[in-house]
Design a protein around this motif. Sequence first.
Motif, PDB file in Angstrom:
ATOM      1  N   ASN A 104       0.917  -1.182  -0.051  1.00 46.47           N
ATOM      2  CA  ASN A 104       0.191   0.007  -0.051  1.00 46.47           C
ATOM      3  C   ASN A 104       0.894   1.342   0.088  1.00 46.47           C
ATOM      4  OD1 ASN A 104      -2.370  -1.431   0.068  1.00 46.47           O
ATOM      5  ND2 ASN A 104      -2.099  -1.714   2.243  1.00 46.47           N
ATOM      6  N   ALA A 105       1.973   1.122  -0.228  1.00 43.19           N
ATOM      7  CA  ALA A 105       3.002   2.287  -0.263  1.00 43.19           C
ATOM      8  C   ALA A 105       3.326   2.438  -1.833  1.00 43.19           C
ATOM      9  CB  ALA A 105       4.285   1.884   0.529  1.00 43.19           C
ATOM     10  N   ARG A 106       3.259   3.903  -2.128  1.00 39.04           N
ATOM     11  CA  ARG A 106       3.617   4.415  -3.234  1.00 39.04           C
ATOM     12  C   ARG A 106       4.779   4.812  -3.407  1.00 39.04           C
ATOM     13  NH1 ARG A 106       2.654   3.492  -8.509  1.00 39.04           N
ATOM     14  NH2 ARG A 106       2.867   5.382  -9.716  1.00 39.04           N
ATOM     15  N   GLY A 107       5.697   4.237  -4.378  1.00 42.47           N
ATOM     16  CA  GLY A 107       7.099   4.648  -4.487  1.00 42.47           C
ATOM     17  C   GLY A 107       7.845   4.470  -3.131  1.00 42.47           C
ATOM     18  N   PRO A 108       7.838   3.139  -2.585  1.00 48.88           N
ATOM     19  CA  PRO A 108       8.415   3.026  -1.373  1.00 48.88           C
ATOM     20  C   PRO A 108      10.182   3.238  -1.387  1.00 48.88           C
ATOM     21  CG  PRO A 108       7.646   1.134  -2.080  1.00 48.88           C
ATOM     22  CD  PRO A 108       7.141   2.354  -2.902  1.00 48.88           C
ATOM     23  N   LEU A 109      10.880   3.383  -0.429  1.00 49.21           N
ATOM     24  CA  LEU A 109      12.207   3.012  -0.557  1.00 49.21           C
ATOM     25  C   LEU A 109      12.692   1.808   0.355  1.00 49.21           C
ATOM     26  CD1 LEU A 109      15.286   3.892  -0.695  1.00 49.21           C
ATOM     27  CD2 LEU A 109      15.108   5.451   1.019  1.00 49.21           C
ATOM     28  N   VAL A 110      13.301   0.693  -0.254  1.00 49.23           N
ATOM     29  CA  VAL A 110      13.539  -0.484   0.560  1.00 49.23           C
ATOM     30  C   VAL A 110      14.967  -0.422   0.597  1.00 49.23           C
ATOM     31  CG1 VAL A 110      13.381  -2.929   0.150  1.00 49.23           C
ATOM     32  CG2 VAL A 110      11.536  -1.481  -0.417  1.00 49.23           C
ATOM     33  N   LEU A 111      15.544  -1.021   1.897  1.00 53.63           N
ATOM     34  CA  LEU A 111      16.925  -1.366   2.090  1.00 53.63           C
ATOM     35  C   LEU A 111      16.943  -2.619   2.236  1.00 53.63           C
ATOM     36  CD1 LEU A 111      19.883  -0.356   2.700  1.00 53.63           C
ATOM     37  CD2 LEU A 111      19.109  -0.039   4.922  1.00 53.63           C
ATOM     38  N   ILE A 112      17.750  -3.342   1.467  1.00 55.83           N
ATOM     39  CA  ILE A 112      18.024  -5.139   1.764  1.00 55.83           C
ATOM     40  C   ILE A 112      19.536  -5.059   1.989  1.00 55.83           C
ATOM     41  CG2 ILE A 112      18.046  -7.062   0.848  1.00 55.83           C
ATOM     42  CD1 ILE A 112      15.746  -6.177  -1.439  1.00 55.83           C
ATOM     43  N   ASP A 113      19.685  -5.132   3.500  1.00 58.22           N
ATOM     44  CA  ASP A 113      21.027  -5.350   3.995  1.00 58.22           C
ATOM     45  C   ASP A 113      21.241  -6.766   4.574  1.00 58.22           C
ATOM     46  OD1 ASP A 113      23.291  -4.833   5.167  1.00 58.22           O
ATOM     47  OD2 ASP A 113      22.573  -3.599   6.686  1.00 58.22           O
ATOM     48  N   PRO A 114      21.189  -7.968   3.992  1.00 53.09           N
ATOM     49  CA  PRO A 114      21.326  -9.281   4.864  1.00 53.09           C
ATOM     50  C   PRO A 114      22.765  -9.498   5.552  1.00 53.09           C
ATOM     51  CG  PRO A 114      21.450  -9.672   2.500  1.00 53.09           C
ATOM     52  CD  PRO A 114      21.451  -7.965   2.592  1.00 53.09           C
ATOM     53  N   PRO A 115      22.900 -10.147   6.359  1.00 53.63           N
ATOM     54  CA  PRO A 115      24.056 -10.560   7.167  1.00 53.63           C
ATOM     55  C   PRO A 115      24.821 -11.597   6.001  1.00 53.63           C
ATOM     56  CG  PRO A 115      22.462 -11.986   8.148  1.00 53.63           C
ATOM     57  CD  PRO A 115      21.567 -10.855   7.138  1.00 53.63           C
ATOM     58  N   ALA A 142      23.397 -19.063   2.533  1.00 47.73           N
ATOM     59  CA  ALA A 142      24.147 -19.357   0.847  1.00 47.73           C
ATOM     60  C   ALA A 142      23.021 -18.572  -0.173  1.00 47.73           C
ATOM     61  CB  ALA A 142      24.160 -20.731   0.839  1.00 47.73           C
ATOM     62  N   ASP A 143      21.907 -18.662   0.439  1.00 46.97           N
ATOM     63  CA  ASP A 143      20.913 -18.112  -0.699  1.00 46.97           C
ATOM     64  C   ASP A 143      20.810 -16.627  -0.515  1.00 46.97           C
ATOM     65  OD1 ASP A 143      19.465 -18.136   1.515  1.00 46.97           O
ATOM     66  OD2 ASP A 143      17.752 -19.208   0.523  1.00 46.97           O
ATOM     67  N   ASP A 144      21.292 -15.974   0.118  1.00 49.58           N
ATOM     68  CA  ASP A 144      21.021 -14.380   0.591  1.00 49.58           C
ATOM     69  C   ASP A 144      21.209 -13.708  -0.728  1.00 49.58           C
ATOM     70  OD1 ASP A 144      20.058 -13.743   3.051  1.00 49.58           O
ATOM     71  OD2 ASP A 144      22.274 -14.172   4.035  1.00 49.58           O
ATOM     72  N   TYR A 145      22.219 -13.912  -1.774  1.00 49.45           N
ATOM     73  CA  TYR A 145      22.351 -13.100  -2.545  1.00 49.45           C
ATOM     74  C   TYR A 145      21.139 -13.405  -3.808  1.00 49.45           C
ATOM     75  CZ  TYR A 145      27.253 -11.904  -1.894  1.00 49.45           C
ATOM     76  OH  TYR A 145      28.426 -11.402  -1.360  1.00 49.45           O
ATOM     77  N   GLN A 146      20.770 -14.511  -3.753  1.00 49.11           N
ATOM     78  CA  GLN A 146      19.569 -15.266  -4.576  1.00 49.11           C
ATOM     79  C   GLN A 146      18.442 -14.401  -4.122  1.00 49.11           C
ATOM     80  OE1 GLN A 146      19.175 -19.330  -5.604  1.00 49.11           O
ATOM     81  NE2 GLN A 146      16.815 -19.010  -5.517  1.00 49.11           N
ATOM     82  N   ARG A 147      17.980 -14.616  -2.711  1.00 46.43           N
ATOM     83  CA  ARG A 147      16.720 -13.929  -2.234  1.00 46.43           C
ATOM     84  C   ARG A 147      16.982 -12.571  -2.290  1.00 46.43           C
ATOM     85  NH1 ARG A 147      15.195 -16.354   3.429  1.00 46.43           N
ATOM     86  NH2 ARG A 147      13.143 -15.765   2.678  1.00 46.43           N
ATOM     87  N   PHE A 188      29.924 -11.393  -6.954  1.00 56.33           N
ATOM     88  CA  PHE A 188      29.308 -10.231  -7.358  1.00 56.33           C
ATOM     89  C   PHE A 188      28.755 -10.315  -8.675  1.00 56.33           C
ATOM     90  CE2 PHE A 188      28.738  -5.570  -8.437  1.00 56.33           C
ATOM     91  CZ  PHE A 188      27.784  -5.284  -7.359  1.00 56.33           C
ATOM     92  N   ASP A 189      29.525 -10.568  -9.739  1.00 55.67           N
ATOM     93  CA  ASP A 189      28.924 -10.636 -10.954  1.00 55.67           C
ATOM     94  C   ASP A 189      27.803 -11.548 -11.081  1.00 55.67           C
ATOM     95  OD1 ASP A 189      30.896  -8.876 -11.803  1.00 55.67           O
ATOM     96  OD2 ASP A 189      32.160 -10.465 -12.941  1.00 55.67           O
ATOM     97  N   GLY A 190      27.618 -12.735 -10.390  1.00 57.19           N
ATOM     98  CA  GLY A 190      26.680 -13.750 -10.467  1.00 57.19           C
ATOM     99  C   GLY A 190      25.387 -12.789  -9.831  1.00 57.19           C
ATOM    100  N   PHE A 191      25.677 -12.053  -8.798  1.00 56.58           N
ATOM    101  CA  PHE A 191      24.515 -11.458  -8.177  1.00 56.58           C
ATOM    102  C   PHE A 191      23.923 -10.459  -9.082  1.00 56.58           C
ATOM    103  CE2 PHE A 191      23.303  -7.280  -5.893  1.00 56.58           C
ATOM    104  CZ  PHE A 191      22.180  -7.769  -5.164  1.00 56.58           C
ATOM    105  N   LEU A 192      24.693  -9.768  -9.877  1.00 55.63           N
ATOM    106  CA  LEU A 192      24.027  -8.798 -11.032  1.00 55.63           C
ATOM    107  C   LEU A 192      23.403  -9.656 -12.085  1.00 55.63           C
ATOM    108  CD1 LEU A 192      27.154  -6.304 -11.263  1.00 55.63           C
ATOM    109  CD2 LEU A 192      24.926  -5.935 -10.091  1.00 55.63           C
ATOM    110  N   ARG A 193      23.883 -10.678 -12.376  1.00 54.86           N
ATOM    111  CA  ARG A 193      23.336 -11.515 -13.458  1.00 54.86           C
ATOM    112  C   ARG A 193      21.733 -11.969 -12.901  1.00 54.86           C
ATOM    113  NH1 ARG A 193      28.350 -13.685 -14.340  1.00 54.86           N
ATOM    114  NH2 ARG A 193      27.961 -15.685 -12.779  1.00 54.86           N
ATOM    115  N   ARG A 194      21.814 -12.254 -11.739  1.00 49.79           N
ATOM    116  CA  ARG A 194      20.458 -12.806 -11.084  1.00 49.79           C
ATOM    117  C   ARG A 194      19.401 -11.647 -11.087  1.00 49.79           C
ATOM    118  NH1 ARG A 194      18.321 -17.938  -9.501  1.00 49.79           N
ATOM    119  NH2 ARG A 194      16.217 -17.098  -8.334  1.00 49.79           N
TER     120      ARG A 194
END
Length: 272
Positions: A151-162, A166-171, A200-206
């Motif tokens: 319900n938020a228009r134009g939200p700002l989301v921060l994703i900062d996992p620890p 093993a699947d943090d990059y994918q998620r 990191f390149d794998g993350f960008l491809r994902r």
Amino acid sequence: MNYRHSFHAGNFADLVKHALLLWLVDRRRARGPLTVVDTHAGAGLYDLTGDAVRSREAEAGVARLMASEALPLAIKALAGEVAALNPDGGVRFYPGSPLLVARRLGKGDAYVGFEMNPPVVDLLDQALADWPAANGRAGDGYEALAEATANARGPLVLIDPPFEQADDYQRAADAAAAVVRRDPTATVAIWTPLKDMETFDGFLRRLAQAGAGRVLVAEARLRPLTNPMKMNGCTLVMLNPPDGAEAVAQEVCGWVADTLGDTGARAEVWWA
């Protein structure tokens, strides 16, 4: 890689992340009421006489920031927030993203931060107690993200996992792309450590495969990528950033690399 907020609080990577986050919040608030969703909030406020003493990363990060006289505007804004939490001088307390955002909120704005570790949720609640527009919640931020932004228009989301899983990059990539597919006016910022370019390149491809759209990469590399077991640098990857983000990212990453980095340190900002 195990990345505990309390252990690394105030290090060079926090300076990159938080200086750019403050700028993003200010730019987005200029457009109207803002909702910020933080998928991995942490404690919100860190006492640098605790876990951070063992790592000594704050000494090489925020302590050097606060001792510097000539600061770019975006870095200076972060220094002002740190100074406000340490009115007697020194750098004992360092604000995490929840408190930094909460202190910026105005009328009609909101912040919600998710945290899975129960003791840390309690600390998050304490840090946000004086800020009624900011709330911490127990839960998996990846899973909660769709509902939190519905319900938020134009939200700002921060994703900062620890990056303990093993699947943090994918998620992280899939969750970020899903936000901008649902709402093309949203902005998502994803913090990542930089250990080696293959990961990191794998993350960008994902991200590309998931349909992330416009992606700006802000990189501060403090040392050559010769040891993939060390955090040699960090990035803040921004999906659908506002105008001006490229120049500010270069300013922030450039200052961090030039001031805090080893020989061969560098900053790079590019569109992926």
